[in-house]
Design an enzyme around this catalytic site. Structure first.
Site, PDB file in Angstrom:
ATOM      1  N   TYR A  98       0.811  -1.220   0.000  1.00  0.00           N
ATOM      2  CA  TYR A  98       0.000   0.000   0.000  1.00  0.00           C
ATOM      3  C   TYR A  98       0.841   1.265   0.000  1.00  0.00           C
ATOM      4  O   TYR A  98       0.302   2.361   0.041  1.00  0.00           O
ATOM      5  CB  TYR A  98      -0.877   0.035   1.260  1.00  0.00           C
ATOM      6  CG  TYR A  98      -2.223  -0.600   1.086  1.00  0.00           C
ATOM      7  CD1 TYR A  98      -2.346  -1.964   0.917  1.00  0.00           C
ATOM      8  CD2 TYR A  98      -3.383   0.165   1.109  1.00  0.00           C
ATOM      9  CE1 TYR A  98      -3.587  -2.557   0.784  1.00  0.00           C
ATOM     10  CE2 TYR A  98      -4.624  -0.414   0.970  1.00  0.00           C
ATOM     11  CZ  TYR A  98      -4.723  -1.771   0.813  1.00  0.00           C
ATOM     12  OH  TYR A  98      -5.953  -2.349   0.678  1.00  0.00           O
ATOM     13  N   LYS A 125       3.890 -13.985   5.801  1.00  0.00           N
ATOM     14  CA  LYS A 125       4.173 -15.028   4.802  1.00  0.00           C
ATOM     15  C   LYS A 125       5.690 -15.074   4.661  1.00  0.00           C
ATOM     16  O   LYS A 125       6.253 -14.878   3.584  1.00  0.00           O
ATOM     17  CB  LYS A 125       3.476 -14.652   3.483  1.00  0.00           C
ATOM     18  CG  LYS A 125       3.523 -15.718   2.421  1.00  0.00           C
ATOM     19  CD  LYS A 125       2.419 -16.735   2.537  1.00  0.00           C
ATOM     20  CE  LYS A 125       2.582 -17.828   1.505  1.00  0.00           C
ATOM     21  NZ  LYS A 125       1.630 -18.937   1.665  1.00  0.00           N
ATOM     22  N   ASP A 180      -2.105 -17.629   5.121  1.00  0.00           N
ATOM     23  CA  ASP A 180      -3.124 -18.534   4.551  1.00  0.00           C
ATOM     24  C   ASP A 180      -3.670 -19.467   5.628  1.00  0.00           C
ATOM     25  O   ASP A 180      -4.878 -19.714   5.718  1.00  0.00           O
ATOM     26  CB  ASP A 180      -2.595 -19.307   3.338  1.00  0.00           C
ATOM     27  CG  ASP A 180      -1.135 -19.678   3.439  1.00  0.00           C
ATOM     28  OD1 ASP A 180      -0.453 -19.181   4.358  1.00  0.00           O
ATOM     29  OD2 ASP A 180      -0.661 -20.485   2.619  1.00  0.00           O
ATOM     30  N   ASP A 222      -5.988  -5.638   5.521  1.00  0.00           N
ATOM     31  CA  ASP A 222      -7.138  -5.172   4.742  1.00  0.00           C
ATOM     32  C   ASP A 222      -8.052  -6.352   4.409  1.00  0.00           C
ATOM     33  O   ASP A 222      -9.276  -6.300   4.609  1.00  0.00           O
ATOM     34  CB  ASP A 222      -6.603  -4.531   3.451  1.00  0.00           C
ATOM     35  CG  ASP A 222      -7.705  -3.898   2.629  1.00  0.00           C
ATOM     36  OD1 ASP A 222      -8.718  -3.477   3.213  1.00  0.00           O
ATOM     37  OD2 ASP A 222      -7.552  -3.828   1.398  1.00  0.00           O
TER      38      ASP A 222
END
Ligand code: NAD
Length: 365
Positions: A124, A191, A225, A249
């Site tokens: 972002y 991640k 995930d 988000d």
């Protein structure tokens, strides 16, 4: 004492839910001097910018704002006012409680966790290189020189920066939230198995802050995930979750879906000096002026604001009043009825009236 607070009604359905929120929060008995400040599309036409300096100046004075949603028209050329406000006031910590109230239809029995989303960094950050542009081609060549990696020349590129500074303060903000609100555990999502130097840094720095500064609060981490899988299979295992910007988000909307939809998901953007309280949802322009959408998300954001101002008693009374109206399920908007065209659904203003009636009934004689 009356609190000085900036009120930005926003556009689309913003003014309707803002008016509902103003009436409800005033009914708690806490007094406010509102400094009303318009921003958004209509202001853009009149003042040449969707975010005039007067809005920022007002919040710098009052230090606290409550805000309705503001539309970011696609292809209009102006960037999101919401993002610009967070940057201008360095509101780096986005806080979104995800709580299921009795009476809301949901696939879950009990949900009560809080998302703490980093607001400035990650994908972002707005560092973008358009496919085919001279700068994109230069960058592709530079990356080949530096690392030997070949990137296809017809690629668009977005850069994902995550810093030690940004990670330290967002993780501290998650732990401070946990301490203030009596939460027991912080989970960090990442991640890092794939993005070793951005998400890997987030995990490494976050773990250090947890161990060195907050040993009394439980801490663990999840790959993003796996977190999504577990949030919908074992939500009761989560308490406070701290995430980089993009995952935060996405998980915010996942969370809203778990508790009955966007009409129920409040939020706050907090920095070291200023705070803006606003719903997770956008301006829902197709419902503008219809007195139809659910004001709960912004009203619950005002509950967060009352806590922030130290008015915890009023905050609890207001939250209880909202919970009562939702539990009874009578004077609620269409999204909280069994079907979307239920003729017994009330409007935005009438939902607020029902909350005010509960508040008045709860005030000791
Ligand atoms: P949205 O959240 O405005 O609406 C999507 C849908 O969710 C609506 O059509 C409606 O069905 C439902 N919904 C949203 N809020 C609701 C409520 N309070 N009660 C009942 N149903 C509700 O998302 P969008 O359509 O993607 O975005 C519209 C505009 O809002 C865009 O310009 C976007 O940039 C902007 N936006 C602003 C903010 C903000 O001000 N912080 C946040 C997100 C999006």
């Amino acid at each position: 004492m009356a609190y000085d607070v900036t009120f930005i009604p926003g556009d689309g359905t913003g003014p309707e839910i803002s008016e509902a929120t103003r009436r409800v929060i005033e009914a708690t008995g806490v007094e406010f001097n509102w400094d009303w400040q318009d921003a958004g599309i209509d202001v853009y036409e009149a003042e040449g910018t969707p975010l005039p300096d007067r809005v920022i100046e007002s919040i710098k004075q009052t230090k606290v704002a409550i805000k309705g949603p503001i539309t970011t028209p696609v292809g209009s050329g102006f960037r999101s006012v919401n993002v610009a406000l967070r940057k201008a006031l360095d509101l780096y910590s986005c806080q979104r409680p995800i709580k299921l109230y009795d009476g809301v239809r949901s696939h879950f029995d009990a949900v009560d966790y809080v998302i703490i989303r980093e607001n400035h960094e990650d994908l972002y950050a707005g560092i973008e290189f358009e496919e085919g542009s001279e700068d994109a081609l230069k960058l592709i060549e530079a990356i080949k020189d530096i690392s030997g990696t070949e990137i296809r020349h017809d690629s668009g590129i977005s850069i994902k920066p995550i810093s030690i500074f940004g990670t330290e303060r967002i993780v501290r903000s998650a732990f401070e939230y946990a301490k203030k609100h009596g939460r027991k555990k912080v989970t960090l999502a990442h991640k890092s198995n794939i993005m070793k130097f951005s998400d890997g840094l987030f995990l490494r720095v976050g773990t250090r802050i947890a161990q060195e500064e907050y040993p009394e609060i439980e801490f663990d981490d999840r790959i993003i995930d796996n977190l999504c899988n577990q949030l919908v299979s074992r939500p009761e295992e989560y308490d406070v979750i701290v995430l980089p910007n993009l995952y935060g988000d996405i998980v915010s909307d996942l969370g809203a879906g778990m508790i009955g939809g966007l009409g129920l998901a409040p939020g706050a953007n907090i920095g070291d000096d200023y705070a803006i309280f606003e719903a997770t949802h956008g301006s829902a322009p197709k419902y503008k002026g219809l007195n139809k959408i659910n004001p709960t998300a912004l009203i619950l954001s005002s509950v967060m604001m009352l806590h922030h101002l130290g008015e915890s008693d009023a905050a609890t009374r207001l939250e209880n009043a909202i919970a009562d109206v939702i539990r009874e399920g009578k004077d609620v908007t269409y999204d909280l009825k069994p079907t979307r065209d239920d003729p017994t659904a009330v409007g935005t203003a009438e939902f607020a009236d029902a909350i005010i009636a509960k508040l008045q009934a709860s005030v000791p004689a």
